[in-house]
Design a protein around this motif. Structure first.
Motif, short mmCIF file in Angstrom:
data_model
loop_
_atom_site.label_atom_id
_atom_site.label_comp_id
_atom_site.label_asym_id
_atom_site.label_seq_id
_atom_site.Cartn_x
_atom_site.Cartn_y
_atom_site.Cartn_z
N THR A 188 35.47 35.61 -17.21
CA THR A 188 34.16 35.07 -16.89
C THR A 188 33.47 34.63 -18.18
O THR A 188 33.90 34.97 -19.28
N PHE A 189 32.41 33.85 -18.03
CA PHE A 189 31.72 33.28 -19.20
C PHE A 189 30.48 34.10 -19.55
O PHE A 189 29.61 34.31 -18.69
N SER A 230 30.21 33.79 -13.23
CA SER A 230 31.55 34.11 -12.74
C SER A 230 31.75 33.38 -11.42
O SER A 230 31.04 32.44 -11.10
N SER A 238 38.65 28.92 -16.52
CA SER A 238 39.22 29.81 -17.54
C SER A 238 40.73 29.79 -17.52
O SER A 238 41.38 29.93 -18.56
N ALA A 242 42.83 27.90 -20.52
CA ALA A 242 43.10 29.12 -21.29
C ALA A 242 43.35 28.86 -22.76
O ALA A 242 42.75 29.50 -23.64
N LEU A 245 40.26 26.88 -24.54
CA LEU A 245 39.08 27.71 -24.78
C LEU A 245 39.35 28.78 -25.85
O LEU A 245 38.44 29.18 -26.58
N TYR A 250 36.05 30.80 -27.61
CA TYR A 250 35.19 31.11 -26.48
C TYR A 250 33.72 30.83 -26.76
O TYR A 250 32.83 31.48 -26.18
N LYS A 335 33.56 35.81 -23.63
CA LYS A 335 34.20 36.00 -22.32
C LYS A 335 34.21 37.47 -21.95
O LYS A 335 34.06 38.35 -22.79
#
Length: 398
Positions: A188-189, A230, A238, A242, A245, A250, A335
């Motif tokens: 999640t961010f 999320s 994400s 992957a 990021l 991130y 993250k």
């Protein structure tokens, strides 16, 4: 024939059970590094266990695998999501598909699946050794020597099903198996922003999220959490992003459209409502079916008084509000793991194994299944299905 399966998780148990059922005369042993079994099964789907997905066409299924994709097409033809549902049903676990195609046991409890696996392991005389972490793997003449923290054991064939395990990857690299870089996949961010602060739990049925300066954009349900954003839209980003990021450490910007419609449509709908209800106070009437608390926060953030009616909004205020709702810009500063369902991108290269058998091409008698390989998927039961399908193929091969 002596088979050692390394890993007491989903892929390990499923593979071991199918080997034992097809070959009752084989001696099958599961080695687990900890004193706990099937932990990822336990936490999957919030404890409900999202065992697979209702989508059954291989060409459709592979679209949910950022790493693997078309290479997995023959695998899902061999053992499909429907095959897995049938496998569970024939062993006493009924399942049901939800509207979003995720499949769960009817009991809504992961313990149902765990109990099934443990019962089948016992009835098939599978030996389970806990606290046996792999430390070394040797090929000696025609057999394998498996060194653990407890003892050294001989095996005719070895199945590695340890999931995302740095220790296992190190050992496999020592055997000269090549692997891709490993980075987090489902996360999640983290966002600290006054627009969403203290609004955790608020969700949006369909939002669009775009990562600025990339081609990465996804749509889907969105959820505000304690730490940021999320939900499926974020998790898909994400996964597909992957590696990109990770390169950004991130830290990046996103644009969020909270509405189900495009910017031009939202402006038209807003104006239509404004013309119909010019005297209604903006603060009291959330548009676009947005949650009330979120709407109030956005109205306040845009400097709109709680006493202003729609008819008195300035052009600047309308533009600001619609921009925040359809192109809200947020700074991601890190993250967080998605629940306890940690998934990675990367692992042993698929070119190292025959996808018809999942046996290492250069090391006969060594099989790999699950996330130890460079296979990962979006949420929805897809990661488990890759384990089930590979485990089935291995059980046929040995």
């Amino acid at each position: 024939m002596k088979i050692i399966v390394i890993g007491g998780g989903a892929a390990g148990f499923f593979t071991a059970i199918n080997i034992a059922e097809k070959h009752p005369d084989y001696q099958v042993t599961i080695l687990e590094k900890s004193n706990k079994l099937l932990q990822k099964v336990k936490v999957s789907g919030g404890g409900r266990c999202n065992v697979t997905n209702e989508r059954n066409t291989p060409s459709e299924l592979v679209q949910f695998y950022p790493r693997g994709q078309k290479k997995l097409h023959p695998l899902f033809k061999t053992f499909s999501t429907q095959d897995m549902a049938n496998w569970l049903y024939n062993r006493g676990v009924e399942t049901t598909a939800e509207e979003d195609h995720r499949v769960f046991p009817i009991s809504n409890s992961s313990q149902t699946v765990i109990d099934c696996f443990l019962k089948l392991a016992e009835s098939n005389n599978i030996q389970i050794l806990k606290n046996h972490a792999l430390v070394k793997l040797e090929l000696s003449d025609s057999h394998w020597v498996v060194h653990t923290t407890q003892e050294a054991m001989n095996a005719d064939k070895v199945v590695i099903a340890t999931g995302s395990s740095p220790a296992t990857w190190k050992i496999l690299k020592e055997t000269r198996l090549e692997m891709t870089a490993v980075v987090p996949s489902l996360f999640t961010f983290n966002i600290k922003d006054e627009r969403i602060a203290d609004l955790q739990g608020i969700s949006f049925e369909r939002a669009q999220v775009k990562i600025v300066s990339t081609k990465l954009v996804e749509e889907g349900p969105l959820l505000i959490t304690h730490w940021g954003l999320s939900g499926p839209a974020i998790l898909k980003l994400s996964s597909w992003g992957a590696y990109e990021l990770e390169e950004k450490k991130y830290h990046f910007e996103i644009l969020v459209n909270y509405l189900k419609v495009a910017s031009d449509q939202s402006r038209q709908q807003f104006q239509e409502y404004r013309n119909l209800h010019p005297k209604r106070k903006v603060f009291n009437y959330p548009l676009f079916s947005l949650p009330r608390r979120f709407w109030e926060r956005m109205v306040e953030y845009c400097g709109i008084s709680d006493q202003i009616p729609f008819g008195e909004l300035s052009k600047k205020q309308v533009n600001k509000l619609l921009e925040e709702l359809t192109q809200g810009r947020y700074q991601v500063i890190g993250k967080s793991t998605f629940k306890e369902e940690f998934v990675t991108a990367g692992g042993i290269k698929l070119s190292e194994v025959s996808l018809k058998t999942f046996e290492a091409k250069r090391f006969p008698g060594l099989y790999l299944a699950g996330e130890v390989l460079d296979i990962d998927a979006l949420t929805g039961g897809f990661n488990f299905q890759a384990c089930w399908s590979a485990g089935w193929v291995i059980s046929e091969s040995v």
